[in-house]
Design a protein around this motif. Structure first.
Motif, PDB file in Angstrom:
ATOM      1  N   LEU A  32      39.459  40.197  42.805  1.00 10.87           N
ATOM      2  CA  LEU A  32      40.891  39.959  42.841  1.00 10.87           C
ATOM      3  C   LEU A  32      41.144  38.528  43.304  1.00 10.87           C
ATOM      4  O   LEU A  32      40.830  38.171  44.437  1.00 10.87           O
ATOM      5  CB  LEU A  32      41.572  40.951  43.787  1.00 10.87           C
ATOM      6  N   LEU A  39      47.750  39.276  48.509  1.00 11.78           N
ATOM      7  CA  LEU A  39      46.402  39.488  47.967  1.00 11.78           C
ATOM      8  C   LEU A  39      45.370  39.607  49.074  1.00 11.78           C
ATOM      9  O   LEU A  39      44.431  40.403  48.982  1.00 11.78           O
ATOM     10  CB  LEU A  39      46.036  38.355  47.017  1.00 11.78           C
ATOM     11  N   LEU A  64      45.677  43.061  50.410  1.00 12.56           N
ATOM     12  CA  LEU A  64      45.148  44.035  49.462  1.00 12.56           C
ATOM     13  C   LEU A  64      43.624  44.052  49.511  1.00 12.56           C
ATOM     14  O   LEU A  64      43.004  45.126  49.537  1.00 12.56           O
ATOM     15  CB  LEU A  64      45.640  43.710  48.049  1.00 12.56           C
ATOM     16  N   ILE A  87      46.073  54.614  42.816  1.00 13.79           N
ATOM     17  CA  ILE A  87      46.449  53.207  42.700  1.00 13.79           C
ATOM     18  C   ILE A  87      47.783  53.136  41.968  1.00 13.79           C
ATOM     19  O   ILE A  87      47.900  53.584  40.825  1.00 13.79           O
ATOM     20  CB  ILE A  87      45.376  52.414  41.921  1.00 13.79           C
ATOM     21  N   GLY A 124      51.336  50.886  40.782  1.00 13.96           N
ATOM     22  CA  GLY A 124      51.832  49.542  40.510  1.00 13.96           C
ATOM     23  C   GLY A 124      52.342  49.428  39.089  1.00 13.96           C
ATOM     24  O   GLY A 124      52.085  50.278  38.237  1.00 13.96           O
ATOM     25  N   THR A 171      49.502  44.788  36.382  1.00 10.94           N
ATOM     26  CA  THR A 171      49.259  44.217  37.710  1.00 10.94           C
ATOM     27  C   THR A 171      47.806  44.356  38.157  1.00 10.94           C
ATOM     28  O   THR A 171      47.483  44.048  39.306  1.00 10.94           O
ATOM     29  CB  THR A 171      50.179  44.868  38.766  1.00 10.94           C
ATOM     30  N   GLY A 172      46.923  44.816  37.279  1.00 10.29           N
ATOM     31  CA  GLY A 172      45.507  44.838  37.621  1.00 10.29           C
ATOM     32  C   GLY A 172      45.030  46.102  38.302  1.00 10.29           C
ATOM     33  O   GLY A 172      44.122  46.047  39.135  1.00 10.29           O
ATOM     34  N   LYS A 173      45.579  47.248  37.912  1.00 13.26           N
ATOM     35  CA  LYS A 173      45.157  48.493  38.565  1.00 13.26           C
ATOM     36  C   LYS A 173      43.699  48.817  38.249  1.00 13.26           C
ATOM     37  O   LYS A 173      42.957  49.290  39.110  1.00 13.26           O
ATOM     38  CB  LYS A 173      46.088  49.638  38.151  1.00 13.26           C
ATOM     39  N   VAL A 223      41.528  46.664  40.391  1.00 12.66           N
ATOM     40  CA  VAL A 223      41.430  47.228  41.745  1.00 12.66           C
ATOM     41  C   VAL A 223      40.390  48.345  41.763  1.00 12.66           C
ATOM     42  O   VAL A 223      39.557  48.430  42.680  1.00 12.66           O
ATOM     43  CB  VAL A 223      42.808  47.751  42.207  1.00 12.66           C
ATOM     44  N   SER A 268      48.662  50.005  46.519  1.00 11.41           N
ATOM     45  CA  SER A 268      49.715  49.493  45.636  1.00 11.41           C
ATOM     46  C   SER A 268      49.381  48.074  45.217  1.00 11.41           C
ATOM     47  O   SER A 268      49.072  47.232  46.063  1.00 11.41           O
ATOM     48  CB  SER A 268      51.080  49.523  46.343  1.00 11.41           C
ATOM     49  N   THR A 269      49.418  47.823  43.906  1.00 10.21           N
ATOM     50  CA  THR A 269      49.203  46.470  43.416  1.00 10.21           C
ATOM     51  C   THR A 269      50.493  45.661  43.539  1.00 10.21           C
ATOM     52  O   THR A 269      51.576  46.225  43.718  1.00 10.21           O
ATOM     53  CB  THR A 269      48.738  46.482  41.954  1.00 10.21           C
ATOM     54  N   ASN A 313      53.596  40.949  33.982  1.00  6.17           N
ATOM     55  CA  ASN A 313      52.711  40.645  35.106  1.00  6.17           C
ATOM     56  C   ASN A 313      51.483  39.827  34.689  1.00  6.17           C
ATOM     57  O   ASN A 313      51.589  38.989  33.802  1.00  6.17           O
ATOM     58  CB  ASN A 313      52.327  41.941  35.826  1.00  6.17           C
TER      59      ASN A 313
END
Length: 441
Positions: free
Chosen positions: A138, A145, A148, A164, A166, A170-172, A175, A305-306, A354
Motif C-alpha cells: 500500500l 495510509l 491503515l 474489508i 470501502g 480504493t484497493g480492497k 489490502v 476500511s479503505t 478512486n
C-alpha cells in the motif's frame, strides 16, 4: 529533505576519444566517472549517463530503450552533426533522453547539462524510494495510509476472518493481498473470487467444485476456489452480491470447516483464512433481507476500511508517479512527470473511481502525452466551464481557497511539511492546525 551533497556518479557508455579529453575536467569538479559497454549498463549504478547515439541505435532501438527504462537514471545523448540530421532523430532524443549535446564538446555547457540532469536524477530517486517501500504494497505517506498499514500489521498474523469495506476502486483486493503476504500463510495460495462477476448458476461450482457428471457439461472433476485455497487465504470480493442460497452454503462451510463438491457426497476438510470485501452497506442489506445476518457476523470478526482517493491529498502525486513508472513499461515510453496544470487538475478532480480511475487516467496520459510532461488534457481532465451556481458567502470562498492552497502545497512538498509550511508563509504548528481543520492527512 533531499540530500544534495552525495557524490555525483557519471557513467559513460562505450567511451570514445572526445570523452577521454572531457573526463579529467569533470573529475576535477567532483564527478565520479565510470564506463562500461551497453550490455553491462544494468549492472552499474549511476546518477547521470552519457551515451553516444549512432545510426545503428536508431535502426535497432529496442536494446537502448530497454537500457534507459531499466537503469532508472537520467541520460544525455551525445550526437555528431551528421547523426543530428538523420530523420526522426529529434523525436527519438526528445522521447528517451533528458538532454543532448552535439560534438565537439562545449565543456562549460556539458557541466551545466550534467548538473541539471543530476538534480533531476535525485528528485526522481526520491519519488522512486517513496514508491518502492519494502514490507507492504500500500503506497502513500499520509496519516490515513500510515494508520491503515499499522492496522493491517496487527490483523495479518491472526487467523480471524476480516471484512474489508470501502468504495469501489480504493484497493480492497490490495489490502487483502497485503494481509495475506504479512500472515503466517504467506507461502500458501491466495485465491480471489469476485462474487458479483460470476453468473449465478455457476457460483456454486466455482466455490465448491463439482464431480464428473454432476450436471450437463461436467465432463470431469473440478476443484472449487475454496478447496484450491486450502492452507492459504480465500478472498471473497463483493460478498454483498452473493446470492442468498450460496450465503447459506458459505455459512455452513465457515461453521463446519468442510465442503462437498456439487454431485459429491463426501465431506472434504478445508483450512482457509477468509477475507471478504464489499462496497455496499451490508447492514442495510440485512434489513432488506438481501444478506444473512448470521453470515455477516461470521465474516465481520475484524474490520478494515479503505480510504477514498479524495482524502489522500498528500499521496495523489506519489501514486500518479508510481503509475507513470509502472505503465511506461507497457506503453513502451519513458516515464513522464506531470505538469503544474495536470497536478492542479488532479487536485481539483473528485476521483469517483478512486485509485483505479487514477491508474487508468495516467495510463491514458502516457499514451497521449506529446511533450516531456503529462498535461491535464492528456489525463482527460480539461478545464470545463462550470454551470452558474448560487452565490456563496465570503467565508465559504475563504474556506475553499484555504483548503485548495493546502492541497496544492502538499502535492509539491508532501515529503517535507516544514517546507510546505514555509511556502504558505505560516508556522509549522499553524500548518498542522489547518490540516486538522480541513481534515487533510
Amino acid at each position: 529533505m533531499l540530500e544534495m551533497s552525495s557524490p555525483r556518479r557519471l557513467l559513460v557508455v562505450d567511451p570514445f576519444e572526445d570523452c577521454h579529453q572531457l573526463l579529467p575536467g569533470l573529475q576535477s569538479i567532483g564527478w565520479s566517472v565510470d564506463s562500461c559497454s551497453l550490455e553491462s549498463v544494468i549492472d552499474r549504478s549511476c546518477d547521470v549517463g552519457l551515451f553516444r547515439l549512432l545510426p545503428e541505435h536508431l535502426e535497432r532501438p529496442d536494446p537502448l530503450k530497454k537500457m534507459i527504462n531499466r537503469s532508472g537514471t537520467q541520460w544525455i545523448a551525445v550526437v555528431s552533426p551528421e547523426v543530428l540530421n538523420l530523420k526522426n532523430v529529434g523525436d527519438f532524443v526528445y522521447e528517451w533522453f533528458f538532454d543532448f549535446h552535439t560534438l565537439p564538446f562545449d565543456v562549460p555547457r556539458v557541466e551545466v547539462t550534467l548538473g541539471r540532469a543530476f538534480g533531476m536524477a535525485r528528485l526522481r530517486d526520491h519519488v522512486v524510494n517513496l514508491v518502492e517501500t519494502e514490507g507492504h504494497e500500500l503506497l502513500g505517506d499520509s496519516r490515513s495510509l500510515r494508520e491503515l498499514r499499522k492496522l493491517l500489521g496487527k490483523f495479518a498474523p491472526t487467523e480471524s476472518p476480516i471484512l474489508i469495506r470501502g468504495e469501489s476502486g480504493t484497493g480492497k483486493e490490495l489490502v487483502a493481498r497485503t494481509l495475506h503476504h504479512q500472515s503466517l500463510r504467506h507461502d500458501k495460495p491466495f485465491v480471489a473470487i469476485n462474487c458479483g462477476a460470476i453468473p449465478e448458476n455457476l457460483i456454486q461450482s466455482e466455490l465448491f467444485g463439482h464431480e464428473k457428471g454432476a450436471f450437463t457439461g461436467a465432463h470431469q472433476r473440478k476443484i472449487g476456489r475454496i478447496e484450491a485455497a486450502n492452507g492459504g487465504t480465500l478472498f471473497l470480493d463483493e460478498i454483498g452480491d452473493l446470492p442468498l442460497e450460496l450465503q447459506a452454503s458459505l455459512l455452513r462451510f465457515l461453521q463446519e470447516k468442510h465442503i462437498e463438491r456439487v454431485g459429491g457426497g463426501e465431506p472434504i476438510a478445508v483450512d482457509v483464512r477468509v477475507l471478504a470485501a464489499t462496497h455496499i452497506d451490508l447492514e442495510a442489506a440485512i434489513q432488506s433481507g438481501r444478506f444473512r445476518e448470521d453470515l455477516y457476523y461470521r465474516l465481520n470478526v475484524l474490520q478494515v476500511s479503505t480510504v477514498p482517493l479524495r482524502e489522500l491529498h498528500g499521496d495523489l502525486s506519489l501514486l500518479a508517479n508510481h503509475f507513470a513508472r509502472f505503465y511506461s513499461q507497457e506503453t513502451g515510453r519513458r516515464p513522464r512527470s506531470f505538469s503544474e496544470g495536470a497536478l492542479i487538475a488532479m487536485g481539483n478532480h473528485a476521483w469517483p473511481g478512486n485509485v483505479r480511475e487514477l491508474a487508468n487516467r495516467v495510463r491514458r496520459g502516457l499514451v497521449l502525452a506529446e511533450g516531456r510532461q503529462i498535461e491535464a488534457a492528456d489525463l482527460g481532465l480539461e478545464s470545463h466551464t462550470t454551470t452558474q451556481q448560487a452565490m456563496e458567502t465570503l467565508e465559504d470562498y475563504k474556506h475553499r481557497a484555504e483548503r485548495q492552497a493546502l492541497c496544492d502545497v502538499l502535492h509539491r512538498h508532501s515529503n517535507n511539511l516544514s517546507v510546505a509550511a514555509k511556502v504558505l508563509g505560516v508556522s509549522r504548528p499553524t500548518f498542522y492546525r489547518l490540516l486538522r481543520k480541513h481534515h487533510i492527512r
